[in-house]
Design an enzyme around this catalytic site. Structure first.
Site, PDB file in Angstrom:
ATOM      1  N   HIS A 569       0.835  -1.207   0.000  1.00 42.80           N
ATOM      2  CA  HIS A 569       0.000   0.000   0.000  1.00 42.80           C
ATOM      3  C   HIS A 569       0.873   1.262   0.000  1.00 42.80           C
ATOM      4  O   HIS A 569       0.706   2.146  -0.850  1.00 42.80           O
ATOM      5  CB  HIS A 569      -0.906  -0.030   1.230  1.00 42.80           C
ATOM      6  CG  HIS A 569      -1.809   1.145   1.382  1.00 42.80           C
ATOM      7  ND1 HIS A 569      -3.151   1.083   1.122  1.00 42.80           N
ATOM      8  CD2 HIS A 569      -1.572   2.425   1.784  1.00 42.80           C
ATOM      9  CE1 HIS A 569      -3.710   2.269   1.352  1.00 42.80           C
ATOM     10  NE2 HIS A 569      -2.752   3.096   1.746  1.00 42.80           N
ATOM     11  N   GLU A 570       1.784   1.347   0.946  1.00 42.86           N
ATOM     12  CA  GLU A 570       2.615   2.544   1.050  1.00 42.86           C
ATOM     13  C   GLU A 570       3.536   2.684  -0.165  1.00 42.86           C
ATOM     14  O   GLU A 570       3.834   3.793  -0.612  1.00 42.86           O
ATOM     15  CB  GLU A 570       3.432   2.528   2.347  1.00 42.86           C
ATOM     16  CG  GLU A 570       2.591   2.494   3.622  1.00 42.86           C
ATOM     17  CD  GLU A 570       1.537   3.580   3.677  1.00 42.86           C
ATOM     18  OE1 GLU A 570       1.755   4.678   3.112  1.00 42.86           O
ATOM     19  OE2 GLU A 570       0.478   3.340   4.288  1.00 42.86           O
ATOM     20  N   HIS A 701      -6.208  10.092  12.313  1.00 42.29           N
ATOM     21  CA  HIS A 701      -6.444  10.438  10.913  1.00 42.29           C
ATOM     22  C   HIS A 701      -7.245  11.738  10.777  1.00 42.29           C
ATOM     23  O   HIS A 701      -6.937  12.578   9.935  1.00 42.29           O
ATOM     24  CB  HIS A 701      -7.234   9.308  10.223  1.00 42.29           C
ATOM     25  CG  HIS A 701      -6.380   8.220   9.660  1.00 42.29           C
ATOM     26  ND1 HIS A 701      -5.791   7.269  10.453  1.00 42.29           N
ATOM     27  CD2 HIS A 701      -6.010   7.928   8.384  1.00 42.29           C
ATOM     28  CE1 HIS A 701      -5.107   6.431   9.694  1.00 42.29           C
ATOM     29  NE2 HIS A 701      -5.218   6.812   8.440  1.00 42.29           N
ATOM     30  N   ILE A 702      -8.271  11.896  11.594  1.00 43.10           N
ATOM     31  CA  ILE A 702      -9.169  13.042  11.397  1.00 43.10           C
ATOM     32  C   ILE A 702      -8.923  14.187  12.372  1.00 43.10           C
ATOM     33  O   ILE A 702      -9.372  15.303  12.123  1.00 43.10           O
ATOM     34  CB  ILE A 702     -10.655  12.612  11.448  1.00 43.10           C
ATOM     35  CG1 ILE A 702     -11.091  12.220  12.867  1.00 43.10           C
ATOM     36  CG2 ILE A 702     -10.926  11.475  10.488  1.00 43.10           C
ATOM     37  CD1 ILE A 702     -12.591  12.019  13.011  1.00 43.10           C
ATOM     38  N   GLY A 705      -4.399  14.524  11.516  1.00 42.99           N
ATOM     39  CA  GLY A 705      -3.880  14.237  10.183  1.00 42.99           C
ATOM     40  C   GLY A 705      -4.658  14.981   9.115  1.00 42.99           C
ATOM     41  O   GLY A 705      -5.370  15.939   9.406  1.00 42.99           O
ATOM     42  N   GLY A 706      -4.568  14.523   7.903  1.00 47.07           N
ATOM     43  CA  GLY A 706      -5.191  15.237   6.787  1.00 47.07           C
ATOM     44  C   GLY A 706      -6.535  14.700   6.365  1.00 47.07           C
ATOM     45  O   GLY A 706      -7.034  15.075   5.299  1.00 47.07           O
TER      46      GLY A 706
END
Length: 783
Positions: A569-570, A701-702, A705-706
């Protein structure tokens, strides 16, 4: 996941801020000399800055990749201070020049593109490099000293970049350039995909993106509204950094040492070895900290003790393999209450979440949006909140019945196999589901994770991954360890070459293992160096960061299938950054790509883990070299859709909870946990969270993060990634000529065009049509 920012809309420079370039008026050749000059001090509290400013400063040595061996927190503040002064001075001069051109006092009254965005990129680049390196180190090598300096510098950095996003001369210049281009076309509209000149296309996209970012950054605000908007921006940067710090600290603070071998009787060898190694490392650290010269005793993985933590590999293995329910419950509750009131008020993220949501809503209203979600979608593919909900409903219609059925099967299996403790159980508790799901999967498909691990040694997996990249994208990846500084001895460095020309086109760092003491959880790709003709940077460099199982003793990292998927994935993110042909900095690689499209190449790569040629390219026993048995591969294929309904509904739940919090949350009448419960009742009715669940407190994440009002992006992009992989399926994965032909097309569109073309157009260029959700549903066994 991905870490990135917009040059005109920064609110924080944690691991989310990763764009780096070179210096204003490109001063990289002289930075090392400038770094030794004494820098001005304005107060007594900058004594440390004065002491470290009179020596070589590695944050200012920006000619190539960072000098990680020499980087120390003490160098950050004097570097940032100096660079911000340069940036402010140079930008003031640019604003004056743009203003004089606009009002006709300059000799040439027409503003050109080359006089605007390329100059802005040069002016910003030095700070972006230094601050980006600092943000990267916070994610992979955190310390109290670095945190302190970072938090001290952050407000001034945010203020300085806010000046760009709210500059009227800059905004007016960009609008003027946009108007010139529109007037030059017959109908005032430009179909950028049809432009023959890709360089011109990039410039137009860069201008359009910049204008939109400046509007979202408050360029139209005046007076008190502007002042308040900027106050909010500063406060949000502080809150988001604090949120991440609290999660890292809470994750690090919990440990459970087990010395009762009976509790480990059913645990496979690999997790036991990992936990025994963790305990041994802990004892060694204690002795080092106390200056003891004796060595810590070697821990026998079969005898213990075993040290369990909340970092990814440790937690997941505990939940899947420890048979003792009370032990699992302790670990589960610790994990789902991280950074909450249970960790003390100084590390409690509940008030931070409330303030973050409130400030985002207030700042959005200042910009004229009804809520933050609408503001967020202004820069994304999804046209509206309703469109996001519609996709969730479409998937849920198929996935929810499957989730109910899957959980009932797992529960029935637990009743049958779990003895008296489970025989009369009405429902499994949350700390039971992963354990019994794994037992059921092992039984149903007759294969265990422990059987697979020896075939997924990291060195072999990398060879297979790089071989796949060669087949699909025509690149050769070669080790370059030792050529540059790294931040930890486990970090690898690689070069990427084009097979046809044998030209080096990119490089990347790989930090593969979990380090709970100083590295944040999860996995992410971020930018070290971006491609930019303007900055004379033609070799993009990426950071690929994972939290996989580390080596134990002389045994290499033996990866789980999930860890292999994360690496693929990365690497997909990295390919989009590294194989870009766009060289206008703000739209090259991952930059400028709509946020709900950035997961396309990453999730696309995961699909090849069910491709026989790919798997047999690396799945070899780390000791004997024997390939993975055919029958085990067949079992892998059969279990591809195991618990797919449960996993889909989990992702929909998180995405819709995020959207609800940023669009409809009413703090006067409900709590954030009321929203969580409401969304769980709709998307997790089969497996409701506990009353005291505090998952939101660690939802980085929220909240740091972005992905604020953007977590839905995973599923939005997966529609495209599944459909893109469908092109290979339709041609036949065993048709090597067609696979390579389609792979080349994928490189020339999705991976090459970067943010220079709208994501929807990029997909159409690759697939010849708009995306369909059918492939996603089919891949999950729901169609």
């Amino acid at each position: 996941s991905l870490s990135m920012t917009s040059a005109f809309s920064r609110t924080t420079f944690t691991t989310v801020g990763t764009r780096r370039s070179s210096t204003a008026a490109f001063r990289s050749s002289t930075r090392a000399l400038l770094a030794t000059a004494t820098m001005p001090s304005t107060s007594n509290d900058r004594k440390d800055d004065e002491e470290s400013s009179s020596i070589y400063n590695p944050f200012l040595d920006q000619a190539a990749t960072p000098k990680f061996r020499e980087l120390e927190p003490k160098f950050l503040s004097p570097a940032v201070t100096s660079l911000l002064e340069d940036m402010s001075r140079d930008f003031t001069l640019l604003e004056e020049k743009l203003a004089s051109t606009a009002d006709g006092t300059a000799k040439n009254s027409e503003i050109s593109y080359d006089a605007v965005l390329p100059e802005v990129e040069k002016i910003q680049s030095s700070v972006e490099y230094a601050w980006g390196v600092a943000g990267h180190l916070k994610g992979v090598n955190d310390s109290e000293e670095l945190r302190g300096v970072y938090q001290k510098c952050q407000p001034q950095v945010v203020k300085s970049f806010t000046a760009f996003s709210q500059s009227k001369p800059l905004f007016d210049a960009l609008v003027s350039i946009q108007g010139q281009w529109e007037n030059s076309s017959d109908d005032g509209q430009v179909d950028v995909v049809m432009l023959d000149d890709f360089q011109e296309q990039q410039k137009r996209r860069a201008v359009d993106n910049s204008i939109r970012s400046m509007k979202l950054g408050g360029v139209a605000l005046e007076g008190e509204a502007k002042e308040r908007f900027n106050e909010i921006r500063l406060r949000l940067a502080e809150l988001m950094t604090k949120f991440m710090n609290n999660v890292q600290d809470a994750t690090k603070d919990f440990t459970l040492t087990i010395d009762d071998a009976e509790l480990m009787k059913d645990v496979p060898a690999s997790p036991k070895a990992m936990w025994a190694q963790a305990h041994e490392d802990h004892l060694t650290k204690e002795m080092t900290d106390s200056n003891e010269e004796t060595e810590a005793a070697k821990i026998d993985p079969d005898i213990g003790p075993w040290r369990i933590t909340l970092d990814g590999p440790s937690y997941i293995n505990a939940m899947q393999f420890i048979s003792d329910r009370p032990t699992r419950e302790v670990i589960y509750r610790a994990f789902t209450t991280r950074a909450s009131e249970h960790n003390g008020e100084d590390k409690n993220n509940v008030p931070l979440i409330k303030e973050i949501l409130s400030l985002k809503d207030e700042s959005s209203k200042l910009l004229g949006y009804p809520n933050f979600a609408e503001r967020s979608l202004a820069a994304k593919m999804a046209p509206s909140i309703e469109a996001v909900k519609d996709l969730a409903e479409l998937i849920a219609e198929k996935a929810l019945p499957a989730a109910y059925s899957e959980l009932e099967e797992i529960t029935e299996y637990a009743r049958e196999k779990g003895g008296e403790e489970y025989a009369e159980l009405e429902k499994l508790m949350p700390w039971d589901v992963a354990f019994w799901s794994e037992r059921y999967r092992e039984d149903k498909f007759a294969v265990t994770k422990e059987e697979l691990r020896p075939y997924f040694a990291l060195p072999n997996v990398l060879n297979g991954l790089f071989g796949l990249a060669g087949r699909l994208f025509g690149v050769s990846i070669r080790p370059a360890d030792g050529e540059v500084d790294v931040w930890h001895e486990d970090v690898r460095y690689f070069h990427v070459y084009d097979v046809t020309s044998d030209e080096k086109i990119a490089s990347f760092f790989l930090d593969p293992y979990s380090r709970p003491s100083n590295k944040r959880g999860g996995a992410w790709m971020s930018v070290c160096l971006g491609k930019s003709a303007n900055l004379k940077r033609d070799i993009p460099v990426a950071y690929l960061n994972c939290n996989g199982s580390p080596p134990v003793g002389d045994v290499p990292s033996l990866m789980t299938y999930a860890e292999v998927r994360t690496l693929f994935h990365e690497f997909g993110h990295g390919m989009q950054h590294m194989l870009t042909k766009a060289d206008v900095g703000s739209v090259s690689g991952i930059r400028g790509v709509e946020w709900d499209a950035v997961e396309l190449p990453s999730q696309f790569m995961e699909n090849f883990l069910y491709d026989k040629k790919t798997i047999f390219g690396f799945a070899k026993h780390y000791e004997t070299g024997e390939p993975l048995p055919e029958e085990i591969f067949d079992k892998l294929l059969k279990q591809k859709t195991f618990s797919a309904g449960l996993m889909l509904m989990r992702q929909l739940y998180l995405g819709q909870m995020d959207m609800e919090l940023h669009s409809s949350f009413d703090p006067e009448n409900e709590s954030i946990f009321d929203v969580q419960r409401r969304m769980a009742e709709k998307y997790q009715p089969h497996n409701l969270p506990l009353e005291g669940d505090r998952f939101l407190c660690a939802f980085t994440h929220i909240f740091s993060g972005g992905y604020s009002a953007g977590y839905y992006s995973y599923k939005w992009a997966e529609v495209m990634s599944a459909d893109a992989f469908g092109a290979f399926e339709e041609a036949g994965l065993d048709n090597e000529d067609e696979v390579q032909k389609i792979g080349k097309k994928f490189r020339e569109t999705v991976l090459s065009l970067g943010g220079a073309v709208e994501a929807s157009e990029v997909f159409r260029l690759f697939r010849g049509r708009d995306p369909s959700p059918d492939a996603l549903l089919r891949h999950n066994g729901l169609l």
